[in-house]
Design a protein around this motif. Structure first.
Motif, mmCIF file in Angstrom:
data_model
loop_
_atom_site.group_PDB
_atom_site.id
_atom_site.type_symbol
_atom_site.label_atom_id
_atom_site.label_comp_id
_atom_site.label_asym_id
_atom_site.label_seq_id
_atom_site.Cartn_x
_atom_site.Cartn_y
_atom_site.Cartn_z
ATOM 1 N N PRO A 53 0.819 -1.219 0.000
ATOM 2 C CA PRO A 53 0.000 0.000 0.000
ATOM 3 C C PRO A 53 0.849 1.262 0.000
ATOM 4 N N PHE A 54 2.094 1.162 0.440
ATOM 5 C CA PHE A 54 2.986 2.317 0.402
ATOM 6 C C PHE A 54 3.375 2.674 -1.037
ATOM 7 N N ASN A 55 3.267 1.721 -1.949
ATOM 8 C CA ASN A 55 3.471 2.004 -3.366
ATOM 9 C C ASN A 55 2.178 2.426 -4.040
ATOM 10 N N LEU A 56 1.076 1.843 -3.611
ATOM 11 C CA LEU A 56 -0.216 2.163 -4.214
ATOM 12 C C LEU A 56 -0.669 3.575 -3.867
ATOM 13 N N LEU A 57 -0.270 4.054 -2.696
ATOM 14 C CA LEU A 57 -0.661 5.392 -2.236
ATOM 15 C C LEU A 57 0.605 6.235 -2.058
ATOM 16 N N PRO A 58 1.009 6.985 -3.072
ATOM 17 C CA PRO A 58 2.287 7.721 -3.032
ATOM 18 C C PRO A 58 2.456 8.628 -1.817
ATOM 19 N N ALA A 59 1.400 9.317 -1.410
ATOM 20 C CA ALA A 59 1.525 10.213 -0.247
ATOM 21 C C ALA A 59 1.823 9.423 1.016
ATOM 22 N N LYS A 60 1.144 8.282 1.163
ATOM 23 C CA LYS A 60 1.388 7.420 2.321
ATOM 24 C C LYS A 60 2.808 6.872 2.283
ATOM 25 N N GLY A 61 3.266 6.486 1.100
ATOM 26 C CA GLY A 61 4.620 5.966 0.956
ATOM 27 C C GLY A 61 5.672 7.001 1.295
ATOM 28 N N ALA A 62 5.492 8.216 0.811
ATOM 29 C CA ALA A 62 6.456 9.286 1.099
ATOM 30 C C ALA A 62 6.527 9.557 2.591
ATOM 31 N N HIS A 63 5.370 9.532 3.247
ATOM 32 C CA HIS A 63 5.365 9.748 4.700
ATOM 33 C C HIS A 63 6.077 8.613 5.415
ATOM 34 N N MET A 64 5.837 7.379 4.968
ATOM 35 C CA MET A 64 6.462 6.226 5.618
ATOM 36 C C MET A 64 7.984 6.314 5.559
ATOM 37 N N TRP A 65 8.532 6.659 4.392
ATOM 38 C CA TRP A 65 9.987 6.719 4.275
ATOM 39 C C TRP A 65 10.572 7.809 5.180
ATOM 40 N N ARG A 66 9.911 8.947 5.255
ATOM 41 C CA ARG A 66 10.400 9.996 6.148
ATOM 42 C C ARG A 66 10.250 9.576 7.609
ATOM 43 N N ASP A 67 9.146 8.895 7.912
ATOM 44 C CA ASP A 67 8.923 8.405 9.267
ATOM 45 C C ASP A 67 10.012 7.411 9.659
ATOM 46 N N MET A 68 10.371 6.533 8.727
ATOM 47 C CA MET A 68 11.434 5.565 9.006
ATOM 48 C C MET A 68 12.760 6.266 9.272
ATOM 49 N N GLU A 69 13.037 7.319 8.525
ATOM 50 C CA GLU A 69 14.279 8.068 8.758
ATOM 51 C C GLU A 69 14.303 8.641 10.176
ATOM 52 N N ARG A 70 13.200 9.227 10.585
ATOM 53 C CA ARG A 70 13.122 9.810 11.933
ATOM 54 C C ARG A 70 13.244 8.748 13.012
ATOM 55 N N LEU A 71 12.481 7.651 12.853
ATOM 56 C CA LEU A 71 12.467 6.616 13.883
ATOM 57 C C LEU A 71 13.807 5.901 14.001
ATOM 58 N N CYS A 72 14.444 5.635 12.869
ATOM 59 C CA CYS A 72 15.756 4.973 12.913
ATOM 60 C C CYS A 72 16.802 5.886 13.538
ATOM 61 N N ALA A 73 16.734 7.174 13.232
ATOM 62 C CA ALA A 73 17.672 8.119 13.847
ATOM 63 C C ALA A 73 17.469 8.149 15.361
ATOM 64 N N ARG A 74 16.219 8.131 15.772
ATOM 65 C CA ARG A 74 15.922 8.153 17.212
ATOM 66 C C ARG A 74 16.418 6.890 17.896
ATOM 67 N N ALA A 75 16.293 5.748 17.207
ATOM 68 C CA ALA A 75 16.728 4.471 17.776
ATOM 69 C C ALA A 75 18.206 4.194 17.540
ATOM 70 N N ARG A 76 18.871 5.097 16.847
ATOM 71 C CA ARG A 76 20.284 4.959 16.496
ATOM 72 C C ARG A 76 20.518 3.695 15.667
ATOM 73 N N LEU A 77 19.620 3.496 14.725
ATOM 74 C CA LEU A 77 19.742 2.395 13.779
ATOM 75 C C LEU A 77 20.101 2.948 12.407
#
Length: 203
Positions: A53-77
């Protein structure tokens, strides 16, 4: 001890976050985790989806990738977006099933997620997966052949069907012994707390 089933697909971005912390978080709560690799593809297909669904819905996908960047930075991953996305996770899941029987499945799970989302490697590649098996003291060719056995392929099919029957629609998902379903990495802590509370209520 209370138990919690951890349902994950290696192609799932948020499963990466959970896989890298669930062991420590569960140990701190006194919860036993049962790792349940499965495939989201058949579950998505049943809903008429041909891809994530992250590919089917571009806006949702773009948010997910940015969210992953934030969460991984916070978790130091480390985080690196794999290409293509989603990755074909079938062989990795079959290997994980073998490993969970033999005692190396949890380490393998972390290793695969770190390679895929930490380094952007292609986990559909036998070469990539073979390189991840060697540091675990395993012979890549022999281990992959065992993962490709008909009986093991059937196990993954059954595991995926069981996930669907349980009501799982995404990954990561967590199911308590009492059947309570929690979806998403942000629900991991609540799932662990619920698993503990369930056991205490039965005493």
């Amino acid at each position: 001890m209370p138990t919690l089933d951890f349902w994950y697909d290696f192609a799932s971005t948020y499963s990466y976050l959970s896989a890298m912390r669930i062991g420590r978080a569960a140990a701190a709560c006194g919860v036993t985790v049962r790792y349940r690799p499965f495939l989201l593809g058949p579950i998505f297909a049943a809903q008429g989806w041909t891809t994530s669904p992250f590919n089917l819905l571009p806006a949702k996908g773009a948010h997910m990738w940015r969210d992953m960047e934030r969460l991984c930075a916070r978790a130091r991953l480390p985080f690196r977006r794999p290409d293509p996305f989603p990755q074909n996770s079938v062989l990795a899941a079959r290997l994980a099933l073998v490993g969970l029987d033999e005692g190396w499945g949890e380490r393998f799970t972390e290793t695969v997620f770190a390679a895929e989302f930490g380094r952007g490697l292609d986990i559909s590649s036998r070469e990539t997966l073979g390189g991840l098996l060697r540091p675990l003291g395993l012979d890549p060719e022999d281990t992959i052949e065992r993962a490709l056995a008909r009986s093991n392929k059937e196990r993954l099919r059954i595991q995926t069907a069981r996930a669907q029957e349980t009501g799982i629609f995404g990954a990561p998902s967590f199911v308590t012994e009492g059947g309570e379903l929690f979806w998403g990495d942000d629900r991991l802590d609540q799932a662990l707390e619920w698993a503990v509370a369930e056991l205490q209520s039965r005493r």
